[in-house]
Design an enzyme around this catalytic site. Structure first.
Site, PDB file in Angstrom:
ATOM      1  N   SER A   1      26.404  27.857   8.757  1.00  0.00           N
ATOM      2  CA  SER A   1      25.021  27.537   8.368  1.00  0.00           C
ATOM      3  C   SER A   1      25.053  26.457   7.300  1.00  0.00           C
ATOM      4  CB  SER A   1      24.344  28.785   7.792  1.00  0.00           C
ATOM      5  OG  SER A   1      23.139  28.433   7.148  1.00  0.00           O
TER       6      SER A   1
ATOM      7  N   TYR B   1      23.622  35.782   1.935  1.00  0.00           N
ATOM      8  CA  TYR B   1      23.888  35.201   3.255  1.00  0.00           C
ATOM      9  C   TYR B   1      24.748  33.943   3.103  1.00  0.00           C
ATOM     10  CZ  TYR B   1      22.709  32.821   7.675  1.00  0.00           C
ATOM     11  OH  TYR B   1      22.754  32.162   8.891  1.00  0.00           O
TER      12      TYR B   1
HETATM   13  N1  LIG Z   1      18.233  30.852  12.974  1.00  0.00           N
HETATM   14  C1  LIG Z   1      18.646  30.127  11.947  1.00  0.00           C
HETATM   15  O1  LIG Z   1      17.840  29.545  11.192  1.00  0.00           O
HETATM   16  C2  LIG Z   1      20.127  29.995  11.676  1.00  0.00           C
HETATM   17  C3  LIG Z   1      20.519  28.971  10.792  1.00  0.00           C
HETATM   18  C4  LIG Z   1      21.862  28.813  10.511  1.00  0.00           C
HETATM   19  C5  LIG Z   1      22.799  29.643  11.097  1.00  0.00           C
HETATM   20  N2  LIG Z   1      22.402  30.638  11.937  1.00  0.00           N
HETATM   21  C6  LIG Z   1      23.440  31.507  12.501  1.00  0.00           C
HETATM   22  O2  LIG Z   1      23.478  31.359  13.910  1.00  0.00           O
HETATM   23  C7  LIG Z   1      23.896  32.590  14.512  1.00  0.00           C
HETATM   24  C8  LIG Z   1      22.889  32.995  15.559  1.00  0.00           C
HETATM   25  O3  LIG Z   1      21.643  33.275  14.938  1.00  0.00           O
HETATM   26  P1  LIG Z   1      20.250  33.269  15.729  1.00  0.00           P
HETATM   27  O4  LIG Z   1      19.353  32.361  14.994  1.00  0.00           O
HETATM   28  O5  LIG Z   1      20.487  33.048  17.168  1.00  0.00           O
HETATM   29  O6  LIG Z   1      19.732  34.733  15.417  1.00  0.00           O
HETATM   30  P2  LIG Z   1      19.471  35.995  16.368  1.00  0.00           P
HETATM   31  O7  LIG Z   1      18.777  35.591  17.611  1.00  0.00           O
HETATM   32  O8  LIG Z   1      18.853  37.002  15.474  1.00  0.00           O
HETATM   33  O9  LIG Z   1      20.956  36.429  16.750  1.00  0.00           O
HETATM   34  C9  LIG Z   1      21.774  37.159  15.876  1.00  0.00           C
HETATM   35  C10 LIG Z   1      22.717  37.966  16.733  1.00  0.00           C
HETATM   36  O10 LIG Z   1      23.614  38.736  15.921  1.00  0.00           O
HETATM   37  C11 LIG Z   1      23.765  39.981  16.561  1.00  0.00           C
HETATM   38  N3  LIG Z   1      24.323  40.984  15.659  1.00  0.00           N
HETATM   39  C12 LIG Z   1      23.887  41.355  14.434  1.00  0.00           C
HETATM   40  N4  LIG Z   1      24.670  42.332  13.942  1.00  0.00           N
HETATM   41  C13 LIG Z   1      25.629  42.570  14.880  1.00  0.00           C
HETATM   42  C14 LIG Z   1      26.725  43.481  14.971  1.00  0.00           C
HETATM   43  N5  LIG Z   1      27.008  44.347  13.981  1.00  0.00           N
HETATM   44  N6  LIG Z   1      27.502  43.450  16.080  1.00  0.00           N
HETATM   45  C15 LIG Z   1      27.229  42.604  17.093  1.00  0.00           C
HETATM   46  N7  LIG Z   1      26.190  41.723  17.079  1.00  0.00           N
HETATM   47  C16 LIG Z   1      25.403  41.731  15.980  1.00  0.00           C
HETATM   48  C17 LIG Z   1      22.358  40.315  17.031  1.00  0.00           C
HETATM   49  O11 LIG Z   1      22.379  41.390  17.942  1.00  0.00           O
HETATM   50  P3  LIG Z   1      21.085  42.353  18.163  1.00  0.00           P
HETATM   51  O12 LIG Z   1      20.388  41.837  19.385  1.00  0.00           O
HETATM   52  O13 LIG Z   1      21.697  43.685  18.432  1.00  0.00           O
HETATM   53  O14 LIG Z   1      20.254  42.316  16.927  1.00  0.00           O
HETATM   54  C18 LIG Z   1      22.006  38.966  17.640  1.00  0.00           C
HETATM   55  O15 LIG Z   1      22.586  38.852  18.932  1.00  0.00           O
HETATM   56  C19 LIG Z   1      24.039  33.593  13.360  1.00  0.00           C
HETATM   57  O16 LIG Z   1      25.384  33.653  12.951  1.00  0.00           O
HETATM   58  C20 LIG Z   1      23.202  32.966  12.255  1.00  0.00           C
HETATM   59  O17 LIG Z   1      23.644  33.385  10.981  1.00  0.00           O
HETATM   60  C21 LIG Z   1      21.080  30.817  12.256  1.00  0.00           C
END
Ligand SMILES: NC(=O)c1ccc[n+]([C@@H]2O[C@H](COP(=O)([O-])OP(=O)(O)OC[C@H]3O[C@@H](n4cnc5c(N)ncnc54)[C@H](OP(=O)(O)O)[C@@H]3O)[C@@H](O)[C@H]2O)c1
Length: 241
Positions: free
Chosen positions: A134, A147
């Site tokens: 991130s 985070y």
């Molecule tokens: N969205 C943003 O603004 C942003 C910015 C920078 C970086 N990121 C990073 O990009 C990645 C994807 O994020 P996203 O935006 O696509 O969010 P998202 O749709 O909320 O996806 C997060 C994923 O993590 C899974 N997860 C959480 N805890 C877990 C566990 N204990 N075991 C297995 N899976 C688990 C969730 O599963 P469930 O379906 O079970 O909840 C979900 O599939 C993350 O690493 C996030 O930190 C996101």
């Protein structure tokens, strides 16, 4: 192995319901139907995600926090499904009631499964690991320093792993998105440079094509963060959100 057009024939997603990962799978697949394995902690949400991809997608149970299961999980997964060309490490928590859960999933869980994956991919002699870090890894902000600290640790680990795997045929790409409109950020005020999963997915595909070690999404964040990294602390602290 990737085909003649460079399209992966097999993709593994850890955090298989992630909006960013699913957009990336669509971008990397194009019109083809590569084998897709979604490793998910919730079978119902996982089945929904796999159904939206198509019959070439399946799910397997996976809990990022259950580090003791990771070595066996990786061995059994590859034994059952064969090699993977691209692995997306996309699970993550923005926050949780227990701060240590964020550490356990985002950092401890990611390092644990990356170690096992790196060993397995080294044995197959090819493949790319995409690590979702991130922009928050660059400098911790008052609003999300827990985070940010986990992503800073993960980002440093991924950068080192990239160098460690040089010459093995295994590539590590670190992705630093800014604020992206996904489930994770739902209901939060968008930060400057906010973007969509498609933009991040295109940046990942482009980074993989170029053999980059790091990509920013959107790209302009790289310049912004170069400036913000050097902003004096009293000014940085006053930045919104
Ligand atoms: N969205 C943003 O603004 C942003 C910015 C920078 C970086 N990121 C990073 O990009 C990645 C994807 O994020 P996203 O935006 O696509 O969010 P998202 O749709 O909320 O996806 C997060 C994923 O993590 C899974 N997860 C959480 N805890 C877990 C566990 N204990 N075991 C297995 N899976 C688990 C969730 O599963 P469930 O379906 O079970 O909840 C979900 O599939 C993350 O690493 C996030 O930190 C996101």
């Amino acid at each position: 192995m990737r085909d003649a057009l460079g399209i992966p024939q097999s993709i593994l997603v850890l955090g298989g319901t992630s909006d960013l990962a699913l957009a990336t799978v669509a971008e990397l697949s194009g019109p083809r139907e590569p084998k897709v394995v979604l490793a998910v902690r919730d079978e119902v949400r996982g089945a929904e995600a796999a159904g939206a991809i198509g019959a070439h997608a399946v799910t397997v149970p996976f809990d990022a926090a259950a580090v003791e299961t990771h070595p066996r999980f990786v061995e059994e997964l590859f034994a059952a499904h064969g090699d993977f060309d691209v692995v997306l490490v996309a699970f993550g928590l923005l926050d949780a009631d227990d701060p240590l859960e964020v550490v356990d999933v985002n950092y401890r869980g990611a390092v644990s499964v990356l170690v096992a994956l790196a060993e397995r991919l080294k044995r197959q002699g090819h493949g790319a690991i995409v690590v979702f870090s991130s922009v928050a890894a660059e400098r911790p902000r008052r609003a999300n320093y827990l985070y940010g600290s986990t992503k800073a640790g993960l980002d440093a680990f991924a950068q080192g792993l990239h160098d460690d795997l040089a010459g093995t045929g295994v590539h590590v790409l670190t992705v630093r998105p800014g604020f992206v409109h996904t489930k994770m950020t739902e209901g939060r005020d968008p930060a400057p440079f906010s973007t969509t999963p498609d933009v991040v997915a295109r940046a990942v595909a482009d980074g993989l094509r170029r053999g980059a070690h790091t990509v920013w999404a959107p790209r302009g964040l790289r310049v912004l963060m170069t400036v913000l990294r050097h902003l004096p602390r009293p000014l940085f602290r006053r930045l919104p959100g």
